[in-house]
Design a protein around this motif. Sequence first.
Motif, mmCIF file in Angstrom:
data_model
loop_
_atom_site.group_PDB
_atom_site.id
_atom_site.type_symbol
_atom_site.label_atom_id
_atom_site.label_comp_id
_atom_site.label_asym_id
_atom_site.label_seq_id
_atom_site.Cartn_x
_atom_site.Cartn_y
_atom_site.Cartn_z
ATOM 1 N N UNK A 154 101.205 68.178 -68.798
ATOM 2 C CA UNK A 154 100.874 67.788 -67.426
ATOM 3 C C UNK A 154 99.879 68.756 -66.816
ATOM 4 N N UNK A 155 100.013 70.033 -67.095
ATOM 5 C CA UNK A 155 99.087 71.035 -66.565
ATOM 6 C C UNK A 155 97.688 70.814 -67.125
ATOM 7 N N UNK A 156 97.588 70.516 -68.425
ATOM 8 C CA UNK A 156 96.279 70.258 -69.038
ATOM 9 C C UNK A 156 95.637 69.007 -68.443
ATOM 10 N N UNK A 157 96.437 67.967 -68.210
ATOM 11 C CA UNK A 157 95.896 66.743 -67.612
ATOM 12 C C UNK A 157 95.426 67.005 -66.186
ATOM 13 N N UNK A 158 96.154 67.818 -65.444
ATOM 14 C CA UNK A 158 95.763 68.158 -64.080
ATOM 15 C C UNK A 158 94.444 68.924 -64.062
ATOM 16 N N UNK A 159 94.318 69.900 -64.969
ATOM 17 C CA UNK A 159 93.089 70.693 -65.033
ATOM 18 C C UNK A 159 91.900 69.851 -65.487
ATOM 19 N N UNK A 160 92.156 68.801 -66.260
ATOM 20 C CA UNK A 160 91.088 67.909 -66.713
ATOM 21 C C UNK A 160 90.718 66.886 -65.654
ATOM 22 N N UNK A 161 91.464 66.855 -64.544
ATOM 23 C CA UNK A 161 91.152 65.925 -63.466
ATOM 24 C C UNK A 161 91.859 64.596 -63.603
ATOM 25 N N UNK A 162 92.746 64.428 -64.550
ATOM 26 C CA UNK A 162 93.488 63.185 -64.729
ATOM 27 C C UNK A 162 94.789 63.285 -63.905
ATOM 28 N N UNK A 163 94.659 63.051 -62.630
ATOM 29 C CA UNK A 163 95.771 63.291 -61.706
ATOM 30 C C UNK A 163 96.926 62.313 -61.917
ATOM 31 N N UNK A 164 96.612 61.042 -62.210
ATOM 32 C CA UNK A 164 97.695 60.070 -62.412
ATOM 33 C C UNK A 164 98.508 60.406 -63.661
ATOM 34 N N UNK A 165 97.824 60.794 -64.746
ATOM 35 C CA UNK A 165 98.520 61.162 -65.985
ATOM 36 C C UNK A 165 99.343 62.432 -65.756
ATOM 37 N N UNK A 166 98.767 63.400 -65.036
ATOM 38 C CA UNK A 166 99.469 64.656 -64.758
ATOM 39 C C UNK A 166 100.723 64.393 -63.924
#
Length: 115
Positions: free
Chosen positions: A89-101
């Motif tokens: 979830x942290x990696x998805x958030x840092x990548x800008x994928x907020x819904x996935x995070x």
Amino acid sequence: MIRRSVTVLFAAALAVGMAAFSGCQETAKRSVQVRQPAATPQPAAALSAANIGALPLLQNRTDFSDLSPIPQPWVDGLIDRVQAMYATATQAYQAGQLDVAREDFKAAVNLLTSS
């Protein structure tokens, strides 16, 4: 009018005088009684270690090592899974994928709270 005030003053003085004298006679009727003081208790024999014997403080000590927590391997597995989901979830958030995070964070929290 003066006569009436003198009468009232005389009646008040008479009432006070009667109250004072009646109190004196009542206390004169009562006699004072003196009682013997209570006997002083005698000191008990002094207690010593010889009289008491050995105290049971160090005998029959309870071993509390049996109360240590029992290792539960499923807890370690749960922690590893939750940490992995959190890292994803942290990696998805840092990548800008907020819904996935957001979904990964929810899944990690749900896994932790449902166990």
